[in-house]
Design an enzyme around this catalytic site. Structure first.
Site: not given
Length: 800
Positions: A545, A725-727
């Site tokens: 994540l 904000a990044h997965q």
């Protein structure tokens, strides 16, 4: 997930089809057809979750409503401040949450819109708080009265005591009480600062110094002569609205060389009306940095492509740049998606263009140490090859990535100046936008189209090729695959669902394709694959994540060092200017393990700012929010070794690893020092204790003690907000099915012709913003798909 059907037996059985060609002789003339398409495209899009574009109705019980109003007013009470310098401030302090209707808005989302495994606990807590015994259980002796009958419901408790109770929840040793605090606080403040009146304004904005939508990019009235692309966006000719008139639908498909038939039998064997079926070479599920690239490459090569996107398409002129509207329509879960335990707030795009439509323009190539790790430790030769280097060049060139920035935001200027004062490394982050692109609202979409997400690049390539269409508002239910012998299945297409017009009735459709590409993001791709019958143990595991924690600094307007001038062109508010242009690698460990944290700047408008801001009391909280426009945030983003899971229902489970927590704590320490070195009057963290320090009046000893104590606090107990904000990584790429979900070509191990092309295939966490890396991998996967399609074409030609 309201659109997902229950699983049925025999879902892979397609049955024999009897095809009935649709009569297309009644299609309207070209002029009226074009007008119909424009009207459909220019209209409001469906929310990703729920029905038509309307505010959800509060369907809570009367008991729940009373409790919710009391909870909302405990967080945001009416405060009398007669000597405030401006009327807007007096009104801001005087308004309680219930006075501006926040409980009604929150109740609507709780009862109709939000989906979360702990939602029932919030609802149960509201009911319990409406009773004397439930209030005593949840609130303890603070709820008791000195008068008979002593026990009271929460709405009957005095306002000051309600605040005390809420505060006690935030620090409780009972996990469920901390969950209640975090859930209620996030919902109440988020909707309080984002809800709109009939003029699309919020009563708090003027007081906190927020102007609303970017005034420089206000919607202009369009003329008939204006270029169609400027009015409707560059994709309108490729859009297909399943809920539109049949003649428009058929003609839109036929323009791209696609045929529509009606199947007499359903793939799941149910007896119901025939399903329409679209035939194509490739179906791509998702239109973001992965799916958009694949669609563009395949269409330009001459193959027929259908792109399914569960979100809506928002033309440039339809972008409101309003936080609440955008979170509802362009983000997963209405912008309040979290992990199962509420430990991480997750932001993920859900619109045509995916995350590339709402990200912060940061464009960073795959770091060398990551490429080396993927090549040598994971055995993936692709990443150390000329093919991948060429892919990085190709996607960077298509997006126009460059590093010149003319107008930085206040936060970026603070980060750059603080690092320079302390001797920390600092660098300019590449942008997929021109140098004069200084929009602080790009997290709500790019109204002038200068940010080159996939909806302005690769999907445009597809649209201009005339070989593909995009179907917005369509949710893929499962991938179809058939037994091809040799213990192998072959992908045959997708079944998807859409809403039929304003009635909101759900309908299904089939897409038959030669190859299927799943690119709906690291949170949704595992769900679709699991529901499609794939059983690889790595699907839904290894979810990373990029956990983020933030610190803040207050820079008052009276400080002349931060006023704009000919030499200093930084914007003067916290939300204006290019969002993410600066990065420090002081704790990144790039030269050693590669696992550390980078330091960057976020986009925080009032809603998300309010969620991040610590709450100690109603008065203290309103004081903090009143300084919104001059309070900057900087965050530390960890390249996480720890990982989580996504199950078949879409539930996200994640726990921060000990090493990752330590890296974030080191990042917080550096950020506090950067803020102080840059000239902040006051600094602090987002810990629920509300830690803060006036730098200008503190001694060096006090400063050092504060920095070390504050940055060293635990991050895993819900006391400090953690964001993502990044997965990535939930269907990771590898060289063996025991350790990965897809091979180095992006093809699943279990089903031939089924490819995955999004952030879920990343073998590990990346450590930097992933857009360029995801597009480069998708570019390589697209060429693998091209090989498959060309091979199939050659075989068919040979048979004929």
């Amino acid at each position: 997930q309201p659109w997902e059907p229950k699983r049925r037996r025999g879902e892979e059985a397609m049955g024999r089809e009897h095809e009935v060609r649709v009569n297309r002789t009644t299609v309207a003339d070209e002029a009226s057809l074009t007008g119909a398409v424009k009207d459909l495209e220019a209209g409001e899009s469906w929310p990703s979750r729920g029905g038509p574009d309307a505010a959800p109705v509060n369907r809570l019980s009367s008991r729940e409503k009373d409790s919710l109003a009391a909870v909302c007013d405990a967080f945001l009470p009416s405060i009398h401040v007669p000597h405030a310098p401006h009327q807007s401030l007096r009104t801001y302090y005087a308004n309680s949450a219930s006075m501006i209707g926040t409980p009604e808005v929150v109740g609507g989302y709780l009862s109709e819109r939000l989906q979360h495994p702990r939602l029932w606990q919030l609802r149960l807590a509201l009911w319990l708080l409406s009773t004397w015994f439930g209030t005593f259980i949840l609130c303890g002796t603070n709820s008791l009265s000195c008068r008979f009958p002593f026990f009271r419901s929460f709405p009957e408790v005095e306002a000051a005591r309600r605040e005390k109770i809420i505060r006690s929840w935030s620090m409780s040793c009972i996990f469920l009480l901390r969950v209640l605090y975090k859930g209620f606080k996030a919902l109440v403040v988020l909707f309080y600062f984002t809800q709109l009146n009939e003029k699309n304004e919020n009563p708090a904005w003027e007081a906190i110094g927020y102007v609303g939508p970017d005034p420089k990019r206000a919607i202009k009235s369009s003329s008939e002569e204006e270029e169609e692309g400027a009015r409707y966006g560059p994709l309108y000719k490729a859009l297909v609205h399943m809920a539109g008139p049949m003649d428009v639908l058929c003609t839109s498909l036929s323009r791209a060389g696609l045929s529509l038939v009606t199947s007499q039998s359903q793939p799941d064997g149910l007896k119901s009306k025939p399903l329409p079926t679209i035939y194509c070479d490739a179906v791509v599920v998702g239109s973001g940095s992965g799916g958009g690239v694949v669609a563009g490459v395949l269409a330009k090569a001459g193959f027929k492509v259908v792109v399914l996107e569960k979100g809506g398409y928002h033309a440039r002129t339809n972008l409101t740049l309003l936080e609440r509207h955008t979170l509802d329509h362009m983000y997963e879960g209405c912008g309040v998606l979290t992990t199962e335990d509420l430990g991480v707030f997750v932001l993920s795009g859900s619109t045509v263009g995916g995350g590339s439509a709402v990200n912060w323009s940061a464009s960073i190539r795959t770091p060398d140490h990551v490429i080396s790790e993927w090549r040598h430790e994971h055995g993936l030769e692709l990443f150390d090859s000329d093919v991948y280097a060429e892919a990085l060049d190709a996607v960077s060139g298509r997006m126009g990535v460059q590093c010149e920035v003319r107008h930085e935001s206040l936060a970026n200027a603070v980060l750059r100046r603080g690092c320079a004062e302390l001797g920390y490394p600092v660098q300019t982050v590449g942008q997929n936008a021109p140098p004069d692109h200084d929009c602080g609202w790009c997290c709500f979409g790019c109204r002038d189209g200068s940010k080159k997400g996939t909806s302005e690049t690769w999907l445009v390539d597809m649209a201009e090729s005339g070989n593909g269409v995009i179907i917005p508002g369509s949710r893929a239910l499962r991938v179809l695959h058939a037994d091809a012998g040799r213990n192998k299945n072959v992908a045959a297409g997708v079944v998807f669902e859409f809403r039929d017009g304003w009635r909101g009735k759900k309908e299904r459709c089939i897409i038959r394709s030669k190859v299927t590409v799943v690119a709906c993001g690291a949170l949704n791709t595992p769900v679709l694959l699991k529901k499609s019958g794939l059983r690889n143990a790595n699907i839904g595991r290894h979810l990373h994540l990029h956990p983020v924690v933030m610190s803040w600094g207050y820079f008052p307007e009276s400080d002349s060092r931060w006023q704009p001038s000919k030499k200093n062109q930084e914007k003067i508010t916290s939300y204006e200017g290019a969002i993410l242009t600066t990065m420090s690698t002081v704790v990144s460990n790039f030269a050693t393990s590669g696992y550390g944290a980078v330091i960057q700047t976020p986009a925080l408008h009032p809603g998300l700012f309010s969620v991040a801001t610590p709450w100690l009391s109603g008065a203290d909280y309103k004081d903090r929010m009143a300084r919104f426009s001059r309070t900057t945030h900087i965050f530390a983003l960890a390249r996480d070794r720890g990982s989580g899971t996504v199950d078949a229902s879409g539930c996200i489970r994640y726990r921060l690893g000990a090493a990752d927590e330590k890296n974030l704590q080191r990042g917080l320490e550096k950020i506090l020092r950067i803020m102080a070195a840059a000239g902040a009057e006051e600094i602090g963290t987002q810990h629920c204790h509300g830690d803060r320090l006036n730098v200008r009046s503190a001694s060096s000893h006090q400063f050092e003690r504060f920095v070390k104590a504050t940055s060293g606090k635990d991050l895993m107990d819900l006391s400090t907000p953690v964001y993502s904000a990044h997965q990535m990584g939930s269907c990771r790429m590898g060289i063996h099915p025991r350790t990965s979900a897809v091979n180095s070509r992006g093809e699943t191990w279990e089903v031939e012709g089924l490819f995955v092309a999004d952030a879920s295939v990343l073998p590990t966490a990346l450590g930097v913003n992933p857009m360029v890396t995801v597009q480069a991998i998708a570019y390589c996967t697209a060429h693998s798909v091209l090989e498959e399609l060309r091979r199939t074409k050659r075989e068919n030609n040979h048979k004929n």
